[in-house]
Design an enzyme around this catalytic site. Sequence first.
Site, PDB file in Angstrom:
ATOM      1  N   LYS A  25     -20.607   1.432  -6.938  1.00 40.85           N
ATOM      2  CA  LYS A  25     -19.341   1.053  -7.218  1.00 40.85           C
ATOM      3  C   LYS A  25     -18.762  -0.107  -6.338  1.00 40.85           C
ATOM      4  CE  LYS A  25     -18.840   3.772 -10.370  1.00 40.85           C
ATOM      5  NZ  LYS A  25     -19.176   3.256 -12.150  1.00 40.85           N
ATOM      6  N   TYR A  41     -23.883   6.099  -5.122  1.00 42.47           N
ATOM      7  CA  TYR A  41     -22.933   5.984  -5.768  1.00 42.47           C
ATOM      8  C   TYR A  41     -21.581   5.041  -5.169  1.00 42.47           C
ATOM      9  CZ  TYR A  41     -18.936   7.419  -9.195  1.00 42.47           C
ATOM     10  OH  TYR A  41     -17.895   7.191  -9.923  1.00 42.47           O
TER      11      TYR A  41
END
Length: 278
Positions: free
Chosen positions: A169, A165
């Site tokens: 990002k 994750y």
Amino acid sequence: MTNPNTPHASWLELENKVCVVTGAAGGIGAEIARQFAAVGARVAVLDRDQAGASRVCADIAATGARAIAVDCDITDKASVDRAAAAVERELGRCDVLVNNAAAIYAAALMDIEMDRWRQLMAVNLDGFLLCSQAFGRQMIAAGGGSMVHVASISGHVPQPYSGPYSVSKAGVKMLSRLLAVELGEHGIRSNVVSPAMVRTPMSEVIYADPAVLRKREQILPARRIGAPPDIAEVVVYLSSARAGYVTGQDVLVDGGLSTAWLTLVPRPGFEKSDADKA
């Protein structure tokens, strides 16, 4: 139709602009779609969840604004291209793209299977590129536009045990900066909004425990957890003419969390008691 109760609608100059929001069937994406509609934009609600997308469109239609639900799997180029064609056919060329769709799951890096790694990266990074390409071509043809990519504070600070994750990002941030440089000559801006803790239907289970809610609120200078409108309003601003000279930037919308890390470091003689914090 612009909501007459929104006095800043004309100031933003988004009336009749075609605004595309991915992952807009619920949570932050749905609120972004509603905020665009409130200032007079025509909104395309992209999501694999067509029932949820249709509900958002119904909410928007009830205000007198126009929105369409478009079935789209952002990891599939053919699906994205079909969605882009549908938006142009039904609403016109895209003026604003908000890359919002995202996935997250719990996994330690030492244990993660590559299929799951690739699956998350396909949604959180590949999908952002595919949508930027498809809708960016419409913006080039129209002579300009704006892209806003929803990333996360996790792209600044590692979020452990969340698979790739944080990596995805952080990639979104650099993708946006590259788009800002390469598409600037076409009048296209590209910016990032990075939220921190936000209460959505997906995250609400975290805040069901009052003790967890209180501890999280205490570390925020704002002393409250964010809500979807906090993020959506910044997205709408960056999409608007009022941010016309803003590109290649990453705006942290985090209630001050990123400025407060050192308050979490023990300092003898400076710690507040629980009574002081209340």
